[in-house]
Write an enzyme that holds these catalytic residues in place. Structure first.
Site, mmCIF file in Angstrom:
data_model
loop_
_atom_site.group_PDB
_atom_site.id
_atom_site.type_symbol
_atom_site.label_atom_id
_atom_site.label_comp_id
_atom_site.label_asym_id
_atom_site.label_seq_id
_atom_site.Cartn_x
_atom_site.Cartn_y
_atom_site.Cartn_z
ATOM 1 N N GLU A 110 -23.689 61.475 48.255
ATOM 2 C CA GLU A 110 -24.212 62.214 47.102
ATOM 3 C C GLU A 110 -25.727 62.228 47.132
ATOM 4 O O GLU A 110 -26.346 61.205 47.427
ATOM 5 C CB GLU A 110 -23.810 61.558 45.767
ATOM 6 C CG GLU A 110 -22.422 61.846 45.296
ATOM 7 C CD GLU A 110 -22.114 61.160 43.967
ATOM 8 O OE1 GLU A 110 -23.006 61.068 43.107
ATOM 9 O OE2 GLU A 110 -20.966 60.720 43.813
ATOM 10 N N ARG B 101 -16.062 67.002 49.419
ATOM 11 C CA ARG B 101 -15.696 65.700 48.867
ATOM 12 C C ARG B 101 -15.201 65.875 47.438
ATOM 13 O O ARG B 101 -15.911 66.425 46.594
ATOM 14 C CB ARG B 101 -16.918 64.771 48.896
ATOM 15 C CG ARG B 101 -16.636 63.438 48.276
ATOM 16 C CD ARG B 101 -17.844 62.499 48.238
ATOM 17 N NE ARG B 101 -17.460 61.356 47.435
ATOM 18 C CZ ARG B 101 -18.252 60.693 46.591
ATOM 19 N NH1 ARG B 101 -19.528 61.039 46.485
ATOM 20 N NH2 ARG B 101 -17.793 59.697 45.897
ATOM 21 N N GLU C 230 -19.261 54.241 43.411
ATOM 22 C CA GLU C 230 -20.304 53.627 42.581
ATOM 23 C C GLU C 230 -19.836 52.557 41.613
ATOM 24 O O GLU C 230 -19.982 52.726 40.382
ATOM 25 C CB GLU C 230 -21.037 54.715 41.796
ATOM 26 C CG GLU C 230 -21.780 55.662 42.677
ATOM 27 C CD GLU C 230 -22.644 56.638 41.886
ATOM 28 O OE1 GLU C 230 -22.557 56.694 40.657
ATOM 29 O OE2 GLU C 230 -23.431 57.352 42.526
ATOM 30 N N TYR D 202 -30.290 59.015 44.464
ATOM 31 C CA TYR D 202 -30.918 60.011 43.595
ATOM 32 C C TYR D 202 -32.368 59.667 43.263
ATOM 33 O O TYR D 202 -33.215 60.524 43.226
ATOM 34 C CB TYR D 202 -30.164 60.118 42.256
ATOM 35 C CG TYR D 202 -28.795 60.737 42.365
ATOM 36 C CD1 TYR D 202 -28.616 62.107 42.181
ATOM 37 C CD2 TYR D 202 -27.676 59.961 42.656
ATOM 38 C CE1 TYR D 202 -27.363 62.681 42.273
ATOM 39 C CE2 TYR D 202 -26.415 60.533 42.753
ATOM 40 C CZ TYR D 202 -26.271 61.893 42.566
ATOM 41 O OH TYR D 202 -25.027 62.455 42.662
ATOM 42 N N HIS E 209 -12.933 57.597 41.056
ATOM 43 C CA HIS E 209 -14.268 57.982 40.606
ATOM 44 C C HIS E 209 -14.329 57.877 39.073
ATOM 45 O O HIS E 209 -14.377 58.886 38.380
ATOM 46 C CB HIS E 209 -14.594 59.398 41.110
ATOM 47 C CG HIS E 209 -16.043 59.780 41.077
ATOM 48 N ND1 HIS E 209 -16.735 60.223 42.179
ATOM 49 C CD2 HIS E 209 -16.928 59.794 40.066
ATOM 50 C CE1 HIS E 209 -17.992 60.501 41.850
ATOM 51 N NE2 HIS E 209 -18.131 60.250 40.567
ATOM 52 N N ASN F 83 -24.930 56.951 48.106
ATOM 53 C CA ASN F 83 -25.400 57.940 47.131
ATOM 54 C C ASN F 83 -26.834 57.581 46.769
ATOM 55 O O ASN F 83 -27.115 56.423 46.439
ATOM 56 C CB ASN F 83 -24.561 57.885 45.852
ATOM 57 C CG ASN F 83 -23.089 58.204 46.087
ATOM 58 O OD1 ASN F 83 -22.691 58.620 47.178
ATOM 59 N ND2 ASN F 83 -22.265 58.013 45.080
HETATM 60 C C1 PNW Z 1 -23.469 59.739 40.121
HETATM 61 N N1 PNW Z 1 -28.531 56.120 38.848
HETATM 62 O O1 PNW Z 1 -23.819 59.040 38.974
HETATM 63 C C2 PNW Z 1 -21.974 59.963 40.056
HETATM 64 O O2 PNW Z 1 -21.288 59.597 41.216
HETATM 65 C C3 PNW Z 1 -21.615 61.368 39.672
HETATM 66 O O3 PNW Z 1 -20.349 61.341 39.088
HETATM 67 C C4 PNW Z 1 -22.678 61.947 38.775
HETATM 68 O O4 PNW Z 1 -22.339 63.166 38.212
HETATM 69 C C5 PNW Z 1 -23.941 62.085 39.597
HETATM 70 O O5 PNW Z 1 -24.269 60.869 40.234
HETATM 71 C C6 PNW Z 1 -25.122 62.572 38.791
HETATM 72 O O6 PNW Z 1 -25.361 61.732 37.718
HETATM 73 C C7 PNW Z 1 -25.025 58.363 38.932
HETATM 74 O O7 PNW Z 1 -28.599 55.164 38.144
HETATM 75 C C8 PNW Z 1 -25.153 57.345 38.054
HETATM 76 O O8 PNW Z 1 -29.449 56.409 39.597
HETATM 77 C C9 PNW Z 1 -26.303 56.571 38.009
HETATM 78 C C10 PNW Z 1 -27.354 56.878 38.848
HETATM 79 C C11 PNW Z 1 -27.231 57.919 39.725
HETATM 80 C C12 PNW Z 1 -26.076 58.664 39.754
#
Ligand code: PNW
Length: 508
Positions: free
Chosen positions: A400, A96, A186, A330, A141, A328
């Site tokens: 992601e 991706r 996002e 995290y 992006h 995505n």
């Molecule tokens: C994503 N949160 O950003 C983005 O898609 C990527 O470009 C970035 O490098 C990656 O995750 C790691 O940061 C995020 O609030 C922004 O949980 C915010 C969050 C998570 C990911």
């Protein structure tokens, strides 16, 4: 089948779907992701024009934690052959990456298509396909052409058509070979994340108005671009298109009714505001959020809600504009009611002033290297189930997931993170019946991690940013991930600590 056959057959079936079986369903695919500004570099080369991130980092280098920028980043603009080689080493089924709008359309508009930009992506796509790796392409992006920002960017309703023009160019140039598309990555990050904090490109602080305008126009832009593909490109290319949403999971602070309700409201405000108009049966904004934001806006003295209303036509335009759900994930947050006089940080990573709510972490959640990142794998499965409960059954691709570290090749934390999160996917699929069909690790290699610069590392491969060639070296987690892919299972040894020693021997 006789009774014995039935017993054996059922036992085999039960076995195949029990949690003991750590294999992935047949057809489940694995990938890794990157994004243009974070890896390409060549910021003013090959006919590319300035985008909002170029402007942001150049105007004041202290905006980035380690004073770095994306001018060269991983130099993927020149090192793309090595990128493909790494994807091959890992055994990825898909890679991706995102297109840089200002590299393809230097004016921001389709009046000029930059040949060098087009060639760059053609080389990358063809090179991947030669190795049997499917390209998954994100059209946008976070790196908006500065020319469009000067005209208001995502707060200007005209961006809907500017984006659709750009998407048409992308489908036309690459659609014969790219079968899986993400329109926008996002929007919660570049709308709520930017306008609520006044940090990150394009550095505009407008929490009560800007964030919601951006929210509305990003969704409309996605919807129109989805419809364009559906009507004009899908009949010949048979691909699929979605929007990638960042889904932060919210847990109630305690088991009181008040906090259970608040957590649900927070989910609707962070995830629902970017998903409900597209995926829900009814369409439009999540009703609970529409109500709260109207009350809050009137209380603040506005004449109407700062969450801009949709016309019935717009609701219909957006509803159902997906072929799969790109998710995505995290991290997770605890959420509780604010106490008298408490100060708020910026939503969605921080507190939510509109809900009078404060964000916390549970004590047992480890922190990653990024300031916003707490690890809670169960949140992933809960988030997946929430989506099914809200929007019904649909194909989900995890576009992601990954963790940040401070660096080093022996990245046991990353191995553990991948293992624990992939296990939650297996549970969601096998126990809860979710239709997750693919998983994409963030990220193929260390890259420019926005405000954290080059200091925070998310890569399966380490990148040496002091080397002009930006040498890439596999971490222990790269070995682990490639073993998962080749065995199509999580049932493999997890201890890769020996890897570091082997490397030392080679270096000596
Ligand atoms: C994503 N949160 O950003 C983005 O898609 C990527 O470009 C970035 O490098 C990656 O995750 C790691 O940061 C995020 O609030 C922004 O949980 C915010 C969050 C998570 C990911």
């Amino acid at each position: 089948m006789d009774w014995f056959g039935v017993v054996v057959f059922s036992a085999v079936l039960a076995g195949a779907w029990s949690t003991q079986d750590l294999s992935f369903p047949p057809g489940f695919i694995f990938g890794a992701a990157t994004a243009s500004y974070q890896v390409e570099g060549a910021w003013n080369e090959g006919g590319k024009s300035e985008n909002t991130w170029d402007r942001y980092v150049h105007e004041d280098p202290t905006r980035i934690k380690d004073l770095t920028n994306g001018d060269v980043a991983c130099d993927s603009y020149h090192q793309w052959k090595r990128d493909i080689e790494m994807a091959e080493e890992l055994g990825l089924q898909f890679y991706r990456f995102s297109l840089s709008w200002s590299r393809i359309l230097p004016s921001g508009f389709p009046n000029i298509i930059n040949e060098e930009g087009k060639n760059y992506y053609n080389n990358l796509i063809d090179g991947l396909l030669e190795k049997g790796i499917q390209p998954m392409v994100t059209i946008y992006h976070w790196d908006l052409p500065q020319s469009l920002q000067n005209l208001g960017g995502w707060a200007n309703p005209l961006i809907v058509d500017w984006f659709v023009d750009y998407a048409r160019v992308a489908y036309t140039l690459f659609g014969d070979r790219v079968k899986v598309w993400i329109t926008i990555n996002e929007p919660v990050v570049f709308c709520d994340g930017v306008y609520n904090s006044g940090r990150f490109a394009p550095l505009i602080y407008s929490p009560e108005v800007g964030a919601y305008l951006c929210n509305k126009y990003a969704l409309l832009a996605h919807a129109k671009a989805w419809r364009l593909y559906d009507q004009e490109f899908k009949p010949k290319y048979h691909g699929k298109v979605s929007l990638a949403n960042q889904m932060v999971w919210f847990e109630p602070y305690d088991s009181t009714e008040e906090h259970i309700e608040l957590a649900e409201l927070a989910r609707q405000n962070s995830n629902g505001r970017y998903a409900h108009p597209i995926y829900s049966k009814a369409g439009g904004w999540p009703p609970s959020i529409e109500k709260v934001l109207e009350e809050v806006s009137l209380k603040r003295g506005y004449s109407k809600s700062s969450l801009p209303a949709f016309t019935q036509e717009e609701i219909e335009l957006m509803r159902g504009t997906y072929d799969y759900f790109a998710m995505n994930y995290y991290t997770t947050r605890l959420i509780r009611k604010a106490r008298e006089g408490e100060q708020f940080t910026a939503w969605p990573l921080g507190d939510c002033i509109d809900l009078n709510a404060i964000i916390e972490k549970r004590e047992d959640w480890p922190t990653a290297e990024s300031y916003w990142f707490y690890v809670f794998p169960e949140g992933f499965r809960r988030q997946l189930n929430w989506m099914k409960q809200q929007y019904g059954d649909m194909e989900i691709i995890i576009t992601e997931n990954g963790i940040s570290t401070a660096g080093g090749l022996d990245d046991q934390e990353r191995i553990q993170y991948y293992r624990d999160h992939l296990e939650q996917i297996l549970l969601a699929v096998k126990e809860d019946g979710l239709n997750v069909t693919g998983y994409c690790a963030w990220t193929l290699m260390d890259n420019f991690e926005w405000g954290d610069g080059l200091a925070v590392k998310f890569g399966l491969y380490e990148v040496d940013f002091s080397d002009p060639m930006r040498k890439r070296t596999p971490r222990a987690s790269a070995r682990y991930y490639s073993d998962i892919i080749s065995s199509h299972s999580l049932d493999i040894p997890i201890d890769y600590s020996g890897y570091k020693d082997t490397k030392k021997v080679q270096v000596v």
